[in-house]
Design an enzyme around this catalytic site. Structure first.
Site, PDB file in Angstrom:
ATOM      1  N   HIS A 208       0.850  -1.201   0.000  1.00  0.00           N
ATOM      2  CA  HIS A 208       0.000   0.000   0.000  1.00  0.00           C
ATOM      3  C   HIS A 208       0.877   1.238   0.000  1.00  0.00           C
ATOM      4  CE1 HIS A 208       0.900   0.917   4.201  1.00  0.00           C
ATOM      5  NE2 HIS A 208       0.652  -0.342   4.505  1.00  0.00           N
ATOM      6  N   ASP A 334      -4.716 -19.437  11.589  1.00  0.00           N
ATOM      7  CA  ASP A 334      -3.612 -20.157  12.212  1.00  0.00           C
ATOM      8  C   ASP A 334      -3.642 -19.943  13.720  1.00  0.00           C
ATOM      9  OD1 ASP A 334      -0.702 -20.423  13.223  1.00  0.00           O
ATOM     10  OD2 ASP A 334      -0.634 -21.288  11.212  1.00  0.00           O
ATOM     11  N   SER A 349       2.060  -5.431   6.964  1.00  0.00           N
ATOM     12  CA  SER A 349       1.784  -4.974   5.599  1.00  0.00           C
ATOM     13  C   SER A 349       2.907  -5.393   4.661  1.00  0.00           C
ATOM     14  CB  SER A 349       1.647  -3.450   5.561  1.00  0.00           C
ATOM     15  OG  SER A 349       0.514  -3.039   6.261  1.00  0.00           O
TER      16      SER A 349
END
Length: 398
Positions: A208, A334, A349
């Protein structure tokens, strides 16, 4: 005629979901092969790199959509998952706030606001000189104030660039000349490397754009670098309270420059080859149409610099959201990752998502009210920005 997607060599040219018995592909130009048999008929296959002009026909008779597609070779990269420190210097300095300046007579002024300077504006030049730092701006304001003349600023607002003049006021509190602005020239933080392409030495990370924390505006890149980061601790995420990795920048190990800050992440070149013990050999990058709902794995660091693999599920694939950079919705399932982090946290990220042996995307954003879920960017989009994959005509570089 529409422009279709990139298609990998060896894949059938009929769009996914169209039954072969009802829809046929007519090749108008290009060099496909016709050796793939579905059990329901023979389907043209993308044979060699290049453009193919084709038309889809219902029952082989009624013309429907005509499109041009790009046949591309498979791009192979080393998966990331490495924690990185991001150091980014803006082009100019960004305005992040205004302040009232009180003069020696007790009168209050806001010279910059009165001159029309707004939050999010970028100061490119001061008195005709390219801005390199906050200190340079302060020095020029003081120099003009002492000389009794206004300071000349070149401002960028969106795509518009204009010049304005502001008269400095001597501040009774700070005992220096000011124009009533808070500015910032750099940004930093911890993120995750997504991939490394060995031949070109190019990398992609974050997934991003980097924005200013105060204005939420894209930081116009001046220069920057990435360095290896060591994860010292984890603050788990909770509903309404995103968690984060607590990292320490490491001066040795992985380093590289930052050449682009885009909607799909940051991109540049590494100064040394990248190794990933979980994936010592390059793996293919999935094209958009190859990504599907279902189980996948995410690579990221939870302690030190050790990359771990964790199970996730791709809940939605949304190629229509390319302009926002949110191409998929994922859910962490998980148990180890959920126990340690609560789900997706800041610093993840760019963590690569791998499905069926291919990199399909990267983690980008967490759902604030459900940290087990978040958005991801599609890997093909990141290849566009790294100039490792042809960009379809309807998409221009971000």
């Amino acid at each position: 005629m529409s422009v279709g997607p990139n298609v990998a060599m060896g894949d059938p040219l009929i769009p996914r979901g169209l039954p072969v018995k009802l829809f046929k592909v007519k090749i108008l130009s290009g060099q496909p092969k016709t050796r793939w048999t579905s059990g329901q008929g023979v389907v043209p296959v993308a044979g060699v790199p290049g453009r193919i002009d084709m038309q889809i026909k219902f029952l082989g008779l009624i013309p429907l959509n005509r499109m041009v597609i790009n046949v591309v070779p498979t791009v192979r990269v080393i998966p990331g998952g490495h924690s990185i420190g991001v150091l980014l210097h803006a082009q100019g300095v960004m305005v992040v706030g205004h302040a009232v300046v009180t003069d020696l007579k007790g009168q209050r002024h806001n010279p910059a606001l009165q001159a029309g300077i707004l939050n999010g504006d970028v100061i490119l030049k001061v008195n005709g000189c390219r801005v390199q730092s906050e200190q340079q701006v302060r020095s020029e304001i003081s120099r003009c104030g002492e000389a009794g003349r206004p300071v000349t600023l070149e401002i960028k607002r969106g795509q518009r660039v204009f010049t304005t003049r502001v008269k400095p006021i001597f501040c009774a509190e700070t005992r220096r000349y000011r124009i009533g602005l808070y500015v910032r020239d750099s940004a930093g933080g911890v993120g995750t490397l997504t991939f490394y392409e060995p031949r070109s030495k190019k990398y992609g990370a974050l997934g991003h754009v980097i924005t200013d924390v105060e204005t939420n505006r894209k930081i116009e890149l001046g220069d920057g670098q990435i360095v290896e980061a060591m994860v010292q601790g984890i603050r788990p995420g909770r509903r309404g309270q995103p968690g984060e990795k607590i990292g320490l920048f490491n001066g040795s190990g992985l380093t590289g420059n930052i050449e682009k800050n885009t909607s799909y992440g940051i991109f540049g070149c590494l100064r040394q080859p990248l190794a990933n013990p979980l994936y010592p050999q390059p793996v293919p990058v999935a094209l958009v149409y190859q990504v599907k709902k279902g189980p996948a794995e995410m690579l990221t660091v939870l302690r030190g610099n050790r990359i771990g693999r964790f199970s996730v599920e791709i809940l939605q694939v949304m190629p229509q959201n390319r302009w926002e950079g949110k191409g998929m919705v994922i859910k962490v399932n998980d148990p180890v990752l959920l126990r340690q982090t609560g789900g997706i946290i800041q610093g993840m990220s760019g963590s690569p998502i791998i499905q069926d042996g291919k990199i399909v995307g990267a983690v980008t954003h967490v759902f604030v009210n459900d940290p087990t879920r978040g958005y991801g960017v599609l890997a093909e989009w990141m290849l566009w920005e790294a100039n490792l994959m042809p960009v379809p005509k309807e998409k221009k570089a971000a």
